[in-house]
Motif scaffolding. Structure first.
Motif, PDB file in Angstrom:
ATOM      1  N   MET A   1      -3.196   6.557  16.714  1.00  0.00           N
ATOM      2  CA  MET A   1      -2.504   7.195  15.595  1.00  0.00           C
ATOM      3  C   MET A   1      -3.515   7.992  14.782  1.00  0.00           C
ATOM      4  N   THR A   2      -3.140   9.221  14.416  1.00  0.00           N
ATOM      5  CA  THR A   2      -4.028  10.079  13.660  1.00  0.00           C
ATOM      6  C   THR A   2      -4.230   9.535  12.254  1.00  0.00           C
ATOM      7  N   THR A   3      -5.458   9.522  11.809  1.00  0.00           N
ATOM      8  CA  THR A   3      -5.753   9.122  10.441  1.00  0.00           C
ATOM      9  C   THR A   3      -5.987  10.365   9.610  1.00  0.00           C
ATOM     10  N   HIS A   4      -5.202  10.542   8.554  1.00  0.00           N
ATOM     11  CA  HIS A   4      -5.302  11.725   7.719  1.00  0.00           C
ATOM     12  C   HIS A   4      -6.314  11.493   6.618  1.00  0.00           C
ATOM     13  N   GLN A   5      -7.008  12.560   6.260  1.00  0.00           N
ATOM     14  CA  GLN A   5      -8.020  12.458   5.218  1.00  0.00           C
ATOM     15  C   GLN A   5      -7.390  11.931   3.933  1.00  0.00           C
ATOM     16  N   THR A   6      -8.069  11.010   3.305  1.00  0.00           N
ATOM     17  CA  THR A   6      -7.554  10.412   2.084  1.00  0.00           C
ATOM     18  C   THR A   6      -7.717  11.376   0.916  1.00  0.00           C
ATOM     19  N   THR A   7      -6.604  11.743   0.299  1.00  0.00           N
ATOM     20  CA  THR A   7      -6.607  12.507  -0.939  1.00  0.00           C
ATOM     21  C   THR A   7      -5.685  11.787  -1.892  1.00  0.00           C
ATOM     22  N   GLY A  36       1.539  -7.769  -0.390  1.00  0.00           N
ATOM     23  CA  GLY A  36       0.385  -8.539  -0.814  1.00  0.00           C
ATOM     24  C   GLY A  36      -0.906  -8.148  -0.126  1.00  0.00           C
ATOM     25  N   GLY A  37      -0.810  -7.621   1.095  1.00  0.00           N
ATOM     26  CA  GLY A  37      -2.006  -7.227   1.829  1.00  0.00           C
ATOM     27  C   GLY A  37      -2.675  -5.976   1.308  1.00  0.00           C
ATOM     28  N   GLY A  38      -2.073  -5.321   0.312  1.00  0.00           N
ATOM     29  CA  GLY A  38      -2.679  -4.149  -0.299  1.00  0.00           C
ATOM     30  C   GLY A  38      -2.460  -2.872   0.485  1.00  0.00           C
ATOM     31  N   PRO A  39      -3.071  -1.768   0.037  1.00  0.00           N
ATOM     32  CA  PRO A  39      -2.868  -0.469   0.673  1.00  0.00           C
ATOM     33  C   PRO A  39      -3.189  -0.447   2.160  1.00  0.00           C
ATOM     34  N   ALA A  40      -4.164  -1.241   2.596  1.00  0.00           N
ATOM     35  CA  ALA A  40      -4.518  -1.236   4.017  1.00  0.00           C
ATOM     36  C   ALA A  40      -3.366  -1.703   4.893  1.00  0.00           C
ATOM     37  N   SER A  41      -2.495  -2.546   4.351  1.00  0.00           N
ATOM     38  CA  SER A  41      -1.403  -3.095   5.149  1.00  0.00           C
ATOM     39  C   SER A  41      -0.330  -2.055   5.468  1.00  0.00           C
ATOM     40  N   VAL A  42      -0.303  -0.946   4.721  1.00  0.00           N
ATOM     41  CA  VAL A  42       0.681   0.105   4.987  1.00  0.00           C
ATOM     42  C   VAL A  42       0.019   1.420   5.391  1.00  0.00           C
ATOM     43  N   ALA A  43      -1.276   1.374   5.694  1.00  0.00           N
ATOM     44  CA  ALA A  43      -1.988   2.598   6.063  1.00  0.00           C
ATOM     45  C   ALA A  43      -1.360   3.258   7.286  1.00  0.00           C
ATOM     46  N   GLY A  44      -0.905   2.462   8.240  1.00  0.00           N
ATOM     47  CA  GLY A  44      -0.272   3.020   9.426  1.00  0.00           C
ATOM     48  C   GLY A  44       1.027   3.735   9.105  1.00  0.00           C
ATOM     49  N   ILE A  45       1.783   3.213   8.141  1.00  0.00           N
ATOM     50  CA  ILE A  45       3.026   3.862   7.724  1.00  0.00           C
ATOM     51  C   ILE A  45       2.718   5.196   7.046  1.00  0.00           C
ATOM     52  N   VAL A  46       1.724   5.190   6.175  1.00  0.00           N
ATOM     53  CA  VAL A  46       1.323   6.420   5.489  1.00  0.00           C
ATOM     54  C   VAL A  46       0.909   7.476   6.499  1.00  0.00           C
ATOM     55  N   ASP A  47       0.054   7.118   7.438  1.00  0.00           N
ATOM     56  CA  ASP A  47      -0.425   8.082   8.425  1.00  0.00           C
ATOM     57  C   ASP A  47       0.712   8.584   9.311  1.00  0.00           C
ATOM     58  N   HIS A  48       1.638   7.696   9.646  1.00  0.00           N
ATOM     59  CA  HIS A  48       2.760   8.098  10.494  1.00  0.00           C
ATOM     60  C   HIS A  48       3.601   9.176   9.805  1.00  0.00           C
ATOM     61  N   PHE A  49       3.958   8.956   8.552  1.00  0.00           N
ATOM     62  CA  PHE A  49       4.810   9.915   7.852  1.00  0.00           C
ATOM     63  C   PHE A  49       4.062  11.171   7.442  1.00  0.00           C
ATOM     64  N   ALA A  50       2.739  11.076   7.230  1.00  0.00           N
ATOM     65  CA  ALA A  50       1.972  12.226   6.762  1.00  0.00           C
ATOM     66  C   ALA A  50       1.952  13.362   7.775  1.00  0.00           C
TER      67      ALA A  50
END
Length: 273
Positions: A1-7, A36-50
């Motif tokens: 999965m592509t990781t988008h630059q964090t802005t 509860g797992g924090g932002p890292a727990s949804v990083a894959g969701i963020v990257d998917h939709f981005a």
């Protein structure tokens, strides 16, 4: 999965309350709320939709060493803050995706969305409703050694050796294992937000007000928040759908990403206006 630059950006919705928001991608707005797992727990969701959407992913105050004033202490505080965020950014037809605790916040946002900013709701492994026979339990401490504790054997002389004995050279201590699960500060924040019962007895009744399409997607093997919670969400929201993901646990986007994102993408495509 592509990781988008964090802005992203940081705003101060109330004095003394900085709010950090990851902001990536372009297109239809998607708000992603972590558990509860924090932002890292949804990083894959963020990257998917981005890849196709503009994604906003706030860090709840109290996670990732962010401050949380004592008065900022329930789900409603988060709900009003994030609804204000949508208003202030003039975002419309927003798809709100909430995982675990974030799903509770997302559902309550949709109930209170008087400005009609939200166009769709996805809850995943979300607690919040009161369901007889099911009690959500938070971990009492994050797994692994506590911060600052030694991860290897003690550095003093072995038992039976006096101070004048020649001790063997100490072996290099292994690096501490990365912490899994919420930090102590995050756990404290979640307890404050969720309250002593970890639920809201009125939530299922209020969900009858939701008028946007909704999807409850659940891991079949979720033991933290069992699928009965997902069925309750779907039954309470008019017209909502429930999708069970075989073989997945509490975070199905990590444990069965292909099937989970297929269900979410089909839902999102169907509600585009």
């Amino acid at each position: 999965m592509t990781t988008h630059q964090t802005t992203g950006f940081t705003i101060e919705p109330y004095p003394g309350l900085p709010l950090t928001v990851r902001d990536v991608g372009a297109g239809r707005p998607v708000l992603v709320l972590h558990g509860g797992g924090g932002p890292a727990s949804v990083a894959g969701i963020v990257d998917h939709f981005a890849a196709t959407s503009r994604v906003l992913a706030p860090t709840h105050p109290g996670w990732e060493d962010t401050p949380r004033p004592e008065w900022f202490s329930d789900v409603g505080d988060l709900v009003e803050t994030y609804l204000d965020l949508l208003d202030d950014r003039d975002l419309r037809d927003v798809l709100v995706v909430g995982a675990s605790f974030g799903g509770w916040v997302a559902a309550e946002m949709t109930v209170r969305d008087r400005a009609r900013r939200i166009g769709g709701l996805v809850v995943m492994g979300a607690f919040g409703p009161h369901i007889e026979g099911h009690e959500v339990r938070f971990p009492t401490a994050p797994p692994g050694p506590p911060s600052g504790s030694p991860s290897g054997p003690p550095s003093g002389p072995p038992s039976g050796q006096g101070s004048g004995a020649s001790a063997p050279a100490p072996a290099s201590a292994p690096a501490p294992a990365p912490r899994r699960g919420p930090s102590p500060a995050a756990l404290q924040a979640m307890v404050a937000y969720a309250g002593p019962t970890r639920s809201d007895k009125k939530l299922l009744h209020r969900l009858a007000r939701v008028s946007v399409p909704a999807l409850a997607v659940w891991g079949e093997q979720d033991t933290a928040v069992p699928p009965d919670f997902g069925r309750a969400y779907a039954a309470a929201i008019p017209g909502a759908r429930f999708e069970l993901i075989p073989g997945a646990g509490h975070i199905p986007t990590r444990e069965a990403p292909e099937a989970t994102f297929a269900a979410i993408d089909a839902f999102a495509a169907a509600i585009l206006r």
